[in-house]
Each structure stands twice: as structure tokens, then as C-alpha cells.
Design an enzyme around this catalytic site. Sequence first.
Site: not given
Length: 293
Positions: A204, A45-46, A134, A139, A108, A162
Site C-alpha cells: 500500500i 494516513t496519506t 494497519y 505514528r 495515543y 498492512k
Amino acid sequence: MSVFKGVGVALITPFDENGINFDAFGNIIEFLIENKADALCVCGTTGEPSTMTKEEKSAAIAFAVKKVAGRVPVVAGCGCNNTAETVENAKTAQALGADALLIVTPYYNKCTQNGLIAHYSAVAKSVDIPIIVYNVPGRTGVNILPRTALKLSEIKNIVAIKEAGGNIDQLQELVRLTEGKMDVYLGEDALTYVGMALGAKGVISVAANAAPALMRNITESAFRGEWEKARAQQLKLLPFIKNLFCEVNPIPAKKAMCLLGFNAGVPRLPLTEMEEENALKLRDSMRELGLIN
């Protein structure tokens, strides 16, 4: 066998007008390895993969694998909300030399728990390298329940999760159910100490982009059983961590790397540069930690 223990860095991706700034990317990778990062996660994501082309993501993973040259594990982010595409991404990352994969829940679509099991099973069957699932419901709109994680742990190459749900009750239940069956990594810097006390194998980390050694101090103290020291280190970092998440990640993380002197660039639209007032607070918290003058 664990992919890593300690601090995995959720790497930013530096961009310029031509695409990925590979010179800056290489400098950041060297900085993190010099400061004893235990693993590097590319295109999580980052790293802004949702704004990157397929070619850019492949190029970022290939570059990181070559630059790291086996010094630490390279974990490649491959998840999306399309199972078939995730499978192809996973195969590509394995072919490019990634040591492990980070697969976010489909976003989504909001699939059921059975859908999650089917999705991850399909991805796991397509590759031979370890997978870290994850969970970041804030999100994605989907939450991996602890009992679902337990079922996923029965799949041979799903070795870790994660957990970034922010729910300590769920975190405790997750560790209780999966202990000895899959590793748990924190996905939230502010909960590193708490998670390590519960038995997590590490974090993480977004904060570790700019403060890899300070984040590693927490995990290393925890591994040694020096809990008061780990607690003090976590609390010392808390103002910086809060400023790192006062706007959507990775907006502040990129600003922090720029403040350190790296040519990290700015986030791609629809993300924008950090608001000036927040940037000043971030800078002050970095000064307090001695990260910048």
C-alpha cells in the site's frame, strides 16, 4: 480471498480553500487507474484524515467509490483511537460502498495486545466487508506483534495486515506465522522488494501516487519470479522514495503530485509545505526517473 494483489495506492486528498478539490481528486483517480493501480486507499494516513471533518471523510469515500465504479477495489481508512467511533466510521464506509476497510491501531491510548484484539474484534463484528489492519508504530505508539496478528487472522473478515513497522525480523515472523491465514501488505515503499521476496501480496504505497507504473513493475516482476529485475527496479526507485519521506508524509507526496501537474494543493496545518531545498531534491529524483521533464 485477497482484497488485491500488487500495488494499492495510499491516495493523497487534494484540498483547496473550499475543502476537498473533487476535480483534482477525480483526475488523480483516473491517472492511477490508467496506470494500472490494483487498489485505491482513501482516507488513509496519506489522505490526511486527522485534519478532515466526518463529513469530508464520508464525501471523499463516496466520491471515490462512484468515480472508480468497480474498476479496482476502494479501501476506506476508518481507524481512530476511539473504538466506538471506529465502529461508526466502518459502518458508514460500508454503507457508502467501500470494498474493504483499512483500520489503523488506536493511537495515543497505547493499548495492550489484548486491547488490540478487543478493538479489532468489535470493529469486525460491526461490518461484513474485509478489513485490513494497519500497523504503523512510529505514528501510533502501538505495535501489533506477529502473534497478535495471528490471533486477529482467526476473525472471519480480518483478511490482511498492512505492516509499516520497518522491522524486517518482525516482518519475517509475521509472514511465517500468518501464511495462508491473512495477507501481508508492505506499508513502506522502500521494503517492497524485500517483502515480496518473503511472500507479501503487495504494497500500500505512497510512491505510487506519482509513480504507479514504476511501483507496479516491482510487484509484477516479483509475481513472475523475476527477482533480479524486481531488485533493480526497487533500487532505481530508492532515491525518489527517500526524498518522498525526507519530511513527514504526505508533505512530499503532495509536492510530487503538484510537480506532475495535478492541482494537489498543500497539506493542512499542522503540516506545512515542503522546504524548498528538499523540494528541489524531490524534483531532481523525479526527473531521473522520467516522471517529469
